[in-house]
Scaffold this motif. Structure first.
Motif, mmCIF file in Angstrom:
data_model
loop_
_atom_site.group_PDB
_atom_site.id
_atom_site.type_symbol
_atom_site.label_atom_id
_atom_site.label_comp_id
_atom_site.label_asym_id
_atom_site.label_seq_id
_atom_site.Cartn_x
_atom_site.Cartn_y
_atom_site.Cartn_z
ATOM 1 N N THR A 157 -29.572 12.262 28.440
ATOM 2 C CA THR A 157 -28.303 11.609 28.774
ATOM 3 C C THR A 157 -28.032 10.480 27.784
ATOM 4 O O THR A 157 -26.943 10.381 27.214
ATOM 5 C CB THR A 157 -28.341 11.064 30.223
ATOM 6 O OG1 THR A 157 -28.567 12.158 31.118
ATOM 7 C CG2 THR A 157 -27.044 10.383 30.602
ATOM 8 N N ALA A 158 -29.043 9.648 27.553
ATOM 9 C CA ALA A 158 -28.904 8.513 26.628
ATOM 10 C C ALA A 158 -28.676 8.998 25.200
ATOM 11 O O ALA A 158 -27.813 8.476 24.489
ATOM 12 C CB ALA A 158 -30.136 7.623 26.707
ATOM 13 N N GLU A 159 -29.447 10.018 24.772
ATOM 14 C CA GLU A 159 -29.311 10.532 23.402
ATOM 15 C C GLU A 159 -27.917 11.080 23.129
ATOM 16 O O GLU A 159 -27.429 11.003 22.006
ATOM 17 C CB GLU A 159 -30.348 11.636 23.144
ATOM 18 C CG GLU A 159 -31.721 11.096 22.811
ATOM 19 C CD GLU A 159 -32.741 12.209 22.579
ATOM 20 O OE1 GLU A 159 -32.347 13.328 22.223
ATOM 21 O OE2 GLU A 159 -33.941 11.927 22.774
ATOM 22 N N ASP A 160 -27.291 11.665 24.147
ATOM 23 C CA ASP A 160 -25.960 12.240 23.980
ATOM 24 C C ASP A 160 -24.848 11.226 24.249
ATOM 25 O O ASP A 160 -23.674 11.582 24.253
ATOM 26 C CB ASP A 160 -25.784 13.462 24.895
ATOM 27 C CG ASP A 160 -26.504 14.695 24.357
ATOM 28 O OD1 ASP A 160 -27.034 14.641 23.228
ATOM 29 O OD2 ASP A 160 -26.545 15.710 25.068
ATOM 30 N N GLY A 161 -25.222 9.955 24.480
ATOM 31 C CA GLY A 161 -24.220 8.916 24.715
ATOM 32 C C GLY A 161 -23.510 9.075 26.054
ATOM 33 O O GLY A 161 -22.373 8.649 26.217
ATOM 34 N N LEU A 162 -24.200 9.685 27.008
ATOM 35 C CA LEU A 162 -23.623 9.900 28.337
ATOM 36 C C LEU A 162 -24.217 8.908 29.319
ATOM 37 O O LEU A 162 -25.184 8.228 29.011
ATOM 38 C CB LEU A 162 -23.918 11.336 28.808
ATOM 39 C CG LEU A 162 -23.401 12.458 27.915
ATOM 40 C CD1 LEU A 162 -23.979 13.787 28.359
ATOM 41 C CD2 LEU A 162 -21.883 12.491 27.934
ATOM 42 N N GLU A 163 -23.643 8.850 30.511
ATOM 43 C CA GLU A 163 -24.163 7.988 31.579
ATOM 44 C C GLU A 163 -24.315 8.821 32.848
ATOM 45 O O GLU A 163 -23.786 9.927 32.937
ATOM 46 C CB GLU A 163 -23.201 6.825 31.814
ATOM 47 C CG GLU A 163 -23.094 5.916 30.588
ATOM 48 C CD GLU A 163 -22.213 4.718 30.835
ATOM 49 O OE1 GLU A 163 -22.048 4.311 32.002
ATOM 50 O OE2 GLU A 163 -21.688 4.179 29.853
ATOM 51 N N VAL A 211 -29.802 17.542 30.865
ATOM 52 C CA VAL A 211 -28.375 17.312 30.701
ATOM 53 C C VAL A 211 -28.071 17.430 29.213
ATOM 54 O O VAL A 211 -28.877 17.002 28.386
ATOM 55 C CB VAL A 211 -27.992 15.885 31.173
ATOM 56 C CG1 VAL A 211 -26.529 15.594 30.927
ATOM 57 C CG2 VAL A 211 -28.353 15.695 32.632
ATOM 58 N N TYR A 212 -26.943 18.011 28.864
ATOM 59 C CA TYR A 212 -26.587 18.081 27.443
ATOM 60 C C TYR A 212 -25.075 18.129 27.282
ATOM 61 O O TYR A 212 -24.361 18.652 28.133
ATOM 62 C CB TYR A 212 -27.235 19.302 26.777
ATOM 63 C CG TYR A 212 -26.949 20.612 27.462
ATOM 64 C CD1 TYR A 212 -25.885 21.420 27.064
ATOM 65 C CD2 TYR A 212 -27.738 21.038 28.535
ATOM 66 C CE1 TYR A 212 -25.624 22.624 27.705
ATOM 67 C CE2 TYR A 212 -27.472 22.235 29.181
ATOM 68 C CZ TYR A 212 -26.406 23.019 28.758
ATOM 69 O OH TYR A 212 -26.150 24.198 29.399
ATOM 70 N N LYS A 213 -24.623 17.524 26.184
ATOM 71 C CA LYS A 213 -23.220 17.577 25.842
ATOM 72 C C LYS A 213 -22.978 18.930 25.165
ATOM 73 O O LYS A 213 -23.740 19.315 24.279
ATOM 74 C CB LYS A 213 -22.870 16.441 24.873
ATOM 75 C CG LYS A 213 -21.385 16.189 24.720
ATOM 76 C CD LYS A 213 -21.101 15.104 23.710
ATOM 77 C CE LYS A 213 -21.448 13.730 24.233
ATOM 78 N NZ LYS A 213 -21.037 12.656 23.306
ATOM 79 N N ILE A 214 -21.980 19.665 25.611
ATOM 80 C CA ILE A 214 -21.684 20.976 25.037
ATOM 81 C C ILE A 214 -20.774 20.767 23.828
ATOM 82 O O ILE A 214 -19.698 20.172 23.949
ATOM 83 C CB ILE A 214 -21.012 21.897 26.079
ATOM 84 C CG1 ILE A 214 -21.964 22.111 27.258
ATOM 85 C CG2 ILE A 214 -20.615 23.230 25.451
ATOM 86 C CD1 ILE A 214 -21.342 22.796 28.452
ATOM 87 N N GLY A 248 -19.452 21.304 33.425
ATOM 88 C CA GLY A 248 -18.360 20.493 33.964
ATOM 89 C C GLY A 248 -17.921 19.460 32.951
ATOM 90 O O GLY A 248 -18.381 19.466 31.804
ATOM 91 N N LEU A 249 -17.062 18.561 33.365
ATOM 92 C CA LEU A 249 -16.525 17.533 32.475
ATOM 93 C C LEU A 249 -17.030 16.159 32.868
ATOM 94 O O LEU A 249 -17.185 15.862 34.051
ATOM 95 C CB LEU A 249 -14.995 17.550 32.519
ATOM 96 C CG LEU A 249 -14.334 18.850 32.043
ATOM 97 C CD1 LEU A 249 -12.826 18.781 32.276
ATOM 98 C CD2 LEU A 249 -14.637 19.123 30.577
ATOM 99 N N GLY A 250 -17.254 15.323 31.845
ATOM 100 C CA GLY A 250 -17.652 13.935 32.073
ATOM 101 C C GLY A 250 -16.515 13.141 32.695
ATOM 102 O O GLY A 250 -15.442 13.680 32.998
ATOM 103 N N THR A 251 -16.735 11.854 32.875
ATOM 104 C CA THR A 251 -15.739 11.004 33.533
ATOM 105 C C THR A 251 -14.431 10.915 32.756
ATOM 106 O O THR A 251 -13.390 10.631 33.344
ATOM 107 C CB THR A 251 -16.288 9.576 33.757
ATOM 108 O OG1 THR A 251 -16.802 9.086 32.523
ATOM 109 C CG2 THR A 251 -17.391 9.580 34.793
ATOM 110 N N ILE A 270 -20.002 19.035 29.641
ATOM 111 C CA ILE A 270 -21.409 18.689 29.857
ATOM 112 C C ILE A 270 -22.092 19.821 30.609
ATOM 113 O O ILE A 270 -21.525 20.393 31.541
ATOM 114 C CB ILE A 270 -21.511 17.379 30.677
ATOM 115 C CG1 ILE A 270 -20.888 16.214 29.895
ATOM 116 C CG2 ILE A 270 -22.960 17.065 31.054
ATOM 117 C CD1 ILE A 270 -20.726 14.947 30.705
ATOM 118 N N GLY A 271 -23.322 20.128 30.183
ATOM 119 C CA GLY A 271 -24.152 21.092 30.898
ATOM 120 C C GLY A 271 -25.212 20.337 31.683
ATOM 121 O O GLY A 271 -25.796 19.371 31.179
ATOM 122 N N VAL A 272 -25.441 20.760 32.913
ATOM 123 C CA VAL A 272 -26.457 20.143 33.766
ATOM 124 C C VAL A 272 -27.315 21.271 34.343
ATOM 125 O O VAL A 272 -26.777 22.218 34.906
ATOM 126 C CB VAL A 272 -25.818 19.351 34.936
ATOM 127 C CG1 VAL A 272 -26.896 18.711 35.812
ATOM 128 C CG2 VAL A 272 -24.848 18.292 34.432
#
Length: 93
Positions: A27-33, A89-92, A63-66, A72-74
């Protein structure tokens, strides 16, 4: 399908879920929260179901982030305790 998605949404809304250390790192590596993961689960759909793991069926949700734009894949599964576990978790892209 739909029941598994609804169960995940209930877990998110109640805070009744666990996150692996690996998922936190990704999550952190992909700049997500965490809120992006929650958003992806709440608005996403199950795109893959893996039955090979003896610990339980793994579901991949897309799904989609905020921002409602970042895909995003979970990957998650249900633990024996009834709590669901976010595995990765990964950013698609």
């Amino acid at each position: 399908g739909q029941q598994a998605t609804n169960f995940a949404a209930m877990g998110i809304k109640s805070g009744n879920y666990d996150v692996t250390y690996h998922a936190v790192e990704e999550t952190a590596e992909d700049g997500l929260e965490i809120c992006d993961i929650e958003s992806a689960i709440l608005n996403g759909k199950i795109i893959k179901k893996e039955k090979g793991d003896p610990r339980g069926i793994k579901y991949t949700i897309k799904g989609l982030g905020t921002d409602l734009a970042t895909p995003i894949g979970v990957v998650r599964r249900l633990k024996e305790t009834g709590v669901f576990l976010i595995i990765t978790v990964y950013k698609i892209t």
